[in-house]
Write an enzyme that holds these catalytic residues in place. Structure first.
Site, PDB file in Angstrom:
ATOM      1  N   GLY A   1     -11.871  -2.112   1.624  1.00  0.00           N
ATOM      2  CA  GLY A   1     -11.074  -2.188   0.391  1.00  0.00           C
ATOM      3  C   GLY A   1     -11.767  -3.024  -0.658  1.00  0.00           C
ATOM      4  CB  ALA A   2     -15.129  -4.124  -0.746  1.00  0.00           C
ATOM      5  CG  ASN A   3     -12.298   0.071  -4.655  1.00  0.00           C
ATOM      6  OD1 ASN A   3     -11.918   0.093  -3.476  1.00  0.00           O
ATOM      7  ND2 ASN A   3     -11.471   0.249  -5.672  1.00  0.00           N
TER       8      ASN A   3
ATOM      9  CB  ILE B   1      -9.302 -10.330  -2.507  1.00  0.00           C
ATOM     10  CG1 ILE B   1      -8.351 -11.194  -3.357  1.00  0.00           C
ATOM     11  CG2 ILE B   1      -9.775 -11.064  -1.267  1.00  0.00           C
ATOM     12  CD1 ILE B   1      -6.970 -11.383  -2.766  1.00  0.00           C
ATOM     13  N   GLY B   2     -11.591  -8.046  -2.202  1.00  0.00           N
ATOM     14  CA  GLY B   2     -12.683  -7.449  -1.428  1.00  0.00           C
ATOM     15  C   GLY B   2     -13.984  -7.443  -2.206  1.00  0.00           C
TER      16      GLY B   2
ATOM     17  CB  SER C   1      -0.187 -12.569   2.668  1.00  0.00           C
ATOM     18  OG  SER C   1       0.678 -13.198   1.738  1.00  0.00           O
TER      19      SER C   1
ATOM     20  CE1 TYR D   1       0.867  -7.367   1.104  1.00  0.00           C
ATOM     21  CE2 TYR D   1       1.950  -9.486   0.852  1.00  0.00           C
ATOM     22  CZ  TYR D   1       0.803  -8.721   0.812  1.00  0.00           C
ATOM     23  OH  TYR D   1      -0.404  -9.295   0.482  1.00  0.00           O
TER      24      TYR D   1
HETATM   25  P1  NAP Z   1      -6.155  -4.873  -4.845  1.00  0.00           P
HETATM   26  O1  NAP Z   1      -6.922  -5.395  -6.008  1.00  0.00           O
HETATM   27  O2  NAP Z   1      -5.012  -3.951  -5.047  1.00  0.00           O
HETATM   28  O3  NAP Z   1      -7.228  -4.214  -3.849  1.00  0.00           O
HETATM   29  C1  NAP Z   1      -6.809  -3.592  -2.670  1.00  0.00           C
HETATM   30  C2  NAP Z   1      -7.981  -2.827  -2.138  1.00  0.00           C
HETATM   31  O4  NAP Z   1      -7.593  -2.170  -0.915  1.00  0.00           O
HETATM   32  C3  NAP Z   1      -8.447  -1.714  -3.083  1.00  0.00           C
HETATM   33  O5  NAP Z   1      -9.844  -1.660  -3.053  1.00  0.00           O
HETATM   34  C4  NAP Z   1      -7.834  -0.461  -2.452  1.00  0.00           C
HETATM   35  O6  NAP Z   1      -8.553   0.724  -2.743  1.00  0.00           O
HETATM   36  C5  NAP Z   1      -8.000  -0.836  -0.999  1.00  0.00           C
HETATM   37  N1  NAP Z   1      -7.255   0.048  -0.097  1.00  0.00           N
HETATM   38  C6  NAP Z   1      -5.918   0.273  -0.047  1.00  0.00           C
HETATM   39  N2  NAP Z   1      -5.645   1.172   0.921  1.00  0.00           N
HETATM   40  C7  NAP Z   1      -6.837   1.519   1.477  1.00  0.00           C
HETATM   41  C8  NAP Z   1      -7.238   2.394   2.501  1.00  0.00           C
HETATM   42  N3  NAP Z   1      -6.337   3.146   3.176  1.00  0.00           N
HETATM   43  N4  NAP Z   1      -8.548   2.483   2.831  1.00  0.00           N
HETATM   44  C9  NAP Z   1      -9.468   1.737   2.180  1.00  0.00           C
HETATM   45  N5  NAP Z   1      -9.165   0.921   1.169  1.00  0.00           N
HETATM   46  C10 NAP Z   1      -7.865   0.813   0.825  1.00  0.00           C
HETATM   47  O7  NAP Z   1      -5.553  -6.077  -3.972  1.00  0.00           O
HETATM   48  P2  NAP Z   1      -6.129  -7.499  -3.528  1.00  0.00           P
HETATM   49  O8  NAP Z   1      -5.227  -8.520  -4.093  1.00  0.00           O
HETATM   50  O9  NAP Z   1      -7.578  -7.579  -3.756  1.00  0.00           O
HETATM   51  O10 NAP Z   1      -5.805  -7.423  -1.959  1.00  0.00           O
HETATM   52  C11 NAP Z   1      -6.785  -7.535  -0.954  1.00  0.00           C
HETATM   53  C12 NAP Z   1      -6.108  -8.136   0.282  1.00  0.00           C
HETATM   54  O11 NAP Z   1      -5.638  -9.450  -0.021  1.00  0.00           O
HETATM   55  C13 NAP Z   1      -4.893  -7.350   0.772  1.00  0.00           C
HETATM   56  O12 NAP Z   1      -4.904  -7.289   2.184  1.00  0.00           O
HETATM   57  C14 NAP Z   1      -3.722  -8.192   0.266  1.00  0.00           C
HETATM   58  O13 NAP Z   1      -2.560  -8.011   1.029  1.00  0.00           O
HETATM   59  C15 NAP Z   1      -4.297  -9.578   0.402  1.00  0.00           C
HETATM   60  N6  NAP Z   1      -3.613 -10.610  -0.395  1.00  0.00           N
HETATM   61  C16 NAP Z   1      -3.605 -10.556  -1.742  1.00  0.00           C
HETATM   62  C17 NAP Z   1      -2.961 -11.564  -2.457  1.00  0.00           C
HETATM   63  C18 NAP Z   1      -2.913 -11.558  -3.964  1.00  0.00           C
HETATM   64  O14 NAP Z   1      -2.171 -12.388  -4.538  1.00  0.00           O
HETATM   65  N7  NAP Z   1      -3.670 -10.724  -4.651  1.00  0.00           N
HETATM   66  C19 NAP Z   1      -2.325 -12.615  -1.786  1.00  0.00           C
HETATM   67  C20 NAP Z   1      -2.343 -12.646  -0.411  1.00  0.00           C
HETATM   68  C21 NAP Z   1      -2.991 -11.629   0.284  1.00  0.00           C
HETATM   69  P3  NAP Z   1      -8.134   1.682  -4.003  1.00  0.00           P
HETATM   70  O15 NAP Z   1      -8.707   1.020  -5.229  1.00  0.00           O
HETATM   71  O16 NAP Z   1      -8.788   2.969  -3.647  1.00  0.00           O
HETATM   72  O17 NAP Z   1      -6.629   1.742  -4.023  1.00  0.00           O
END
Ligand code: NAP
Length: 236
Positions: free
Chosen positions: A16-18, A21-22, A141, A164
């Site tokens: 999920g790194a595009n 956080i990834g 989280s 969630y």
């Molecule tokens: P984000 O910007 O929405 O990024 C999520 C990433 O996951 C995107 O690259 C998305 O790809 C990918 N993804 C979703 N479903 C997928 C699948 N089936 N296969 C492969 N990739 C997939 O969110 P983020 O905040 O960076 O979240 C990353 C992690 O941190 C998550 O596990 C989230 O629960 C955790 N987290 C985030 C926060 C926060 O405040 N942001 C806090 C605590 C924990 P697409 O672009 O193709 O949709």
């Protein structure tokens, strides 16, 4: 495990790194040297992100067995092992009034946030076991913590959806149980904290702050079965 692999540059893969956080995790790992696979489900967006940060792109949809196994084949053919796996791909699922959640909403969230982590971990475990120092970071989280839920001074006490939160609590328990069963694989839970990404509506601290706990577990820790954010260990 081959002794010469201790000296070899680290091979890492982040799901999920595009973006979010990834992507920041990949950027920071690239800066440390070694080979970093930026895994994303969308090829065009994944390739563009990988080019931006100097990583290798590999297509990986964590909900799709064939895609995950093809990604394993790429890493196996190119590297023969994997040192670091960051399970990061996650979703919040639908945000509804509590009366309106249906069972399929939970199935959807668990499929990505929990089943996807196990699918990816299981598929890469043989390559991780070829590493001298395998390390898995499961991005969870604070919203999955019962301890933080009961601390009314913490934002996690009131933020987040039941679905969630349940998915992140499941990741926490999966991680500690795997860590105990597989002492040769260091496996920990990172909480980014509220981080400004699409998932949070761009609220919270920077993605650099949000990746500190992930990087800590990879580079500065001998922990296994631990749970922390950027400030330290968290209550389960
Ligand atoms: P984000 O910007 O929405 O990024 C999520 C990433 O996951 C995107 O690259 C998305 O790809 C990918 N993804 C979703 N479903 C997928 C699948 N089936 N296969 C492969 N990739 C997939 O969110 P983020 O905040 O960076 O979240 C990353 C992690 O941190 C998550 O596990 C989230 O629960 C955790 N987290 C985030 C926060 C926060 O405040 N942001 C806090 C605590 C924990 P697409 O672009 O193709 O949709």
């Amino acid at each position: 495990m081959n002794a010469h692999q201790h000296a070899a540059p680290r091979v890492s893969l982040v799901t999920g790194a595009n973006k979010g956080i990834g992507l920041e995790t990949v950027r920071r790992l690239v800066a440390q040297g070694g080979t970093v696979y930026l895994a994303a489900r969308d090829t065009a967006r994944g390739q563009a992100a990988a080019a931006e940060v100097g990583a290798r792109f590999v297509q990986l949809d964590s909900r799709d067995d064939a895609s995950v196994s093809a990604a394993v084949d790429v890493v196996e053919a190119e590297q023969g092992h994997l040192d670091v796996l960051v399970n990061n791909a996650g979703i919040t699922g639908p945000l509804r009034d509590p009366h309106d959640y249906i069972a399929d909403d939970l199935a959807e969230v668990l499929e990505t946030n929990v089943v996807g982590y196990v699918r990816v971990f299981h598929a890469f475990l043989p390559l991780l076991e070829q590493s001298a120092e395998p390390c898995v970071v499961n991005v969870s989280s604070g919203i999955g913590s019962f301890g933080l839920f009961h601390d009314l001074d913490r934002v996690e006490a009131t933020a987040g959806t039941p679905l969630y939160g349940a998915s992140k609590a499941a990741i926490n328990m999966l991680t500690v149980r795997y860590a105990r069963l597989l002492p040769g694989v260091r496996m920990n839970v990172a909480d980014p904290g509220m981080t400004a990404t699409d998932l949070s509506g761009q609220r919270g601290h920077s993605v650099t702050d949000g990746t500190d706990a992930i990087l800590h577990f990879i580079t500065d820790s001998t922990d296994t079965g631990a749970y922390r954010d950027r400030d330290g260990h968290l209550p389960w």
